[in-house]
Design a protein around this motif. Structure first.
Motif, mmCIF file in Angstrom:
data_model
loop_
_atom_site.group_PDB
_atom_site.id
_atom_site.type_symbol
_atom_site.label_atom_id
_atom_site.label_comp_id
_atom_site.label_asym_id
_atom_site.label_seq_id
_atom_site.Cartn_x
_atom_site.Cartn_y
_atom_site.Cartn_z
ATOM 1 N N SER A 176 0.827 -1.203 0.000
ATOM 2 C CA SER A 176 0.000 0.000 0.000
ATOM 3 C C SER A 176 0.858 1.249 0.000
ATOM 4 N N GLU A 177 0.276 2.331 -0.497
ATOM 5 C CA GLU A 177 0.987 3.603 -0.628
ATOM 6 C C GLU A 177 0.039 4.734 -0.269
ATOM 7 N N ARG A 178 0.481 5.593 0.639
ATOM 8 C CA ARG A 178 -0.339 6.722 1.064
ATOM 9 C C ARG A 178 -0.280 7.833 0.027
ATOM 10 N N ARG A 179 -1.441 8.287 -0.419
ATOM 11 C CA ARG A 179 -1.539 9.395 -1.369
ATOM 12 C C ARG A 179 -2.558 10.401 -0.859
ATOM 13 N N ARG A 180 -2.067 11.443 -0.234
ATOM 14 C CA ARG A 180 -2.910 12.497 0.328
ATOM 15 C C ARG A 180 -3.960 11.927 1.261
ATOM 16 N N SER A 181 -5.231 12.008 0.898
ATOM 17 C CA SER A 181 -6.305 11.609 1.810
ATOM 18 C C SER A 181 -6.696 10.148 1.671
ATOM 19 N N VAL A 182 -6.100 9.412 0.739
ATOM 20 C CA VAL A 182 -6.446 8.007 0.538
ATOM 21 C C VAL A 182 -5.177 7.159 0.539
ATOM 22 N N THR A 183 -5.375 5.866 0.671
ATOM 23 C CA THR A 183 -4.289 4.903 0.551
ATOM 24 C C THR A 183 -4.584 4.010 -0.646
ATOM 25 N N VAL A 184 -3.596 3.823 -1.490
ATOM 26 C CA VAL A 184 -3.755 2.990 -2.682
ATOM 27 C C VAL A 184 -3.111 1.635 -2.418
ATOM 28 N N ILE A 185 -3.904 0.571 -2.554
ATOM 29 C CA ILE A 185 -3.399 -0.790 -2.415
ATOM 30 C C ILE A 185 -3.031 -1.301 -3.796
ATOM 31 N N HIS A 186 -1.779 -1.688 -3.960
ATOM 32 C CA HIS A 186 -1.295 -2.204 -5.231
ATOM 33 C C HIS A 186 -1.302 -3.735 -5.173
ATOM 34 N N GLY A 187 -2.008 -4.347 -6.096
ATOM 35 C CA GLY A 187 -2.073 -5.796 -6.169
ATOM 36 C C GLY A 187 -1.852 -6.289 -7.577
#
Length: 258
Positions: free
Chosen positions: A56-67
């Protein structure tokens, strides 16, 4: 030999020593051999399939889960994530209760969360093949989510009624039926040096470990003794001791369990 001649000899010896030191270096420098550095360029090699890894990667107000199947955006700061069925089990900080217990829920690959969410203990316990994910809730409760329709099942509670920490899950299918023996979850106490296992049969018992460190299938490893001098650890298979040490601590089991 006159005084002037002695001085010339001394200066000649000093010059020779200085020259040799410049060529050979000091003894300490001679011991430190220069290792040639070589960079291996692999940019021309073909690229394989993406790894079966989730991060996962934090991007401003959301977290993006990479799968492997793509990216999924979820709200909040993700603390732990595990692939599960058609989505992920996501544990994140609760924006409505800063500093409180984490919020755990199942989230689909499209980012749409399931209808339930739980305030849980820290960490997720995952089975060997990743088909079952366990987490803990209030009053010692233990929950598992498996791949069968992203199903949530309740396990027996740990005796202390605390919000404990799951270590790992033994078994890949927790719903007991004619073809399944269910599963077991190993739990570490957050209040004292003890741990338990709870099973889908309804059994709750102490593991014998002060703290469970790792596990796979019938294998489990953890701390058995804690003293002022350090700790002792042990590897067990089906509750039988197979190897022990007071010099090291376990963190994981090799893929072939050797």
């Amino acid at each position: 030999m006159t005084r002037r001649e002695t001085m010339r000899v001394a200066l000649a010896v000093l010059a020779s020593a200085t020259f040799l030191a410049g060529v050979l270096g000091t003894p300490a420098q001679a011991d430190r051999a220069v290792v040639p550095r070589q960079v291996l360029d692999v940019s021309n090699l073909p690229t394989g399939e993406p790894p079966d890894l989730v991060w996962s990667e934090r991007r401003r107000s959301v977290t993006v889960i990479h799968g492997p199947a793509g990216d999924t955006a979820v709200a909040g700061r993700v603390m732990a994530v595990a692939p599960m069925g058609s989505g992920y089990v996501v544990q994140s900080s609760d924006p409505k209760r800063p500093g409180g217990l984490p919020l755990t829920r199942w989230v689909g690959a499209d980012g749409v969360p399931g209808h339930s969410a739980w305030h849980t203990g820290y960490g997720l316990g995952v089975s060997d093949l990743g088909r079952v994910v366990a987490f803990t809730v209030r009053r010692g409760g233990v929950r598992v989510i498996d791949e069968e329709g992203d199903r949530v099942l309740s396990m027996p509670a740990v005796p202390s009624k605390e919000v404990a920490t799951p270590a790992f899950v033994s078994g890949e299918y927790c719903k007991e039926d004619a073809t399944s023996n269910g599963c077991a979850v190993l739990i570490n106490s957050t209040r004292r040096s003890t741990s338990w296992y709870v099973t889908s049969h309804g059994i709750v018992d102490a593991t014998g470990f002060k703290q469970v460190s790792t596990g796979r299938g019938r294998w489990a490893g953890g701390i058995t003794e804690i003293t002022n001098a350090g700790t002792c650890s042990e590897m067990r298979k089906s509750q039988r001791p197979r190897w022990s040490t007071c010099r090291n601590r376990f963190s994981d089991i090799s893929p072939n369990t050797r």
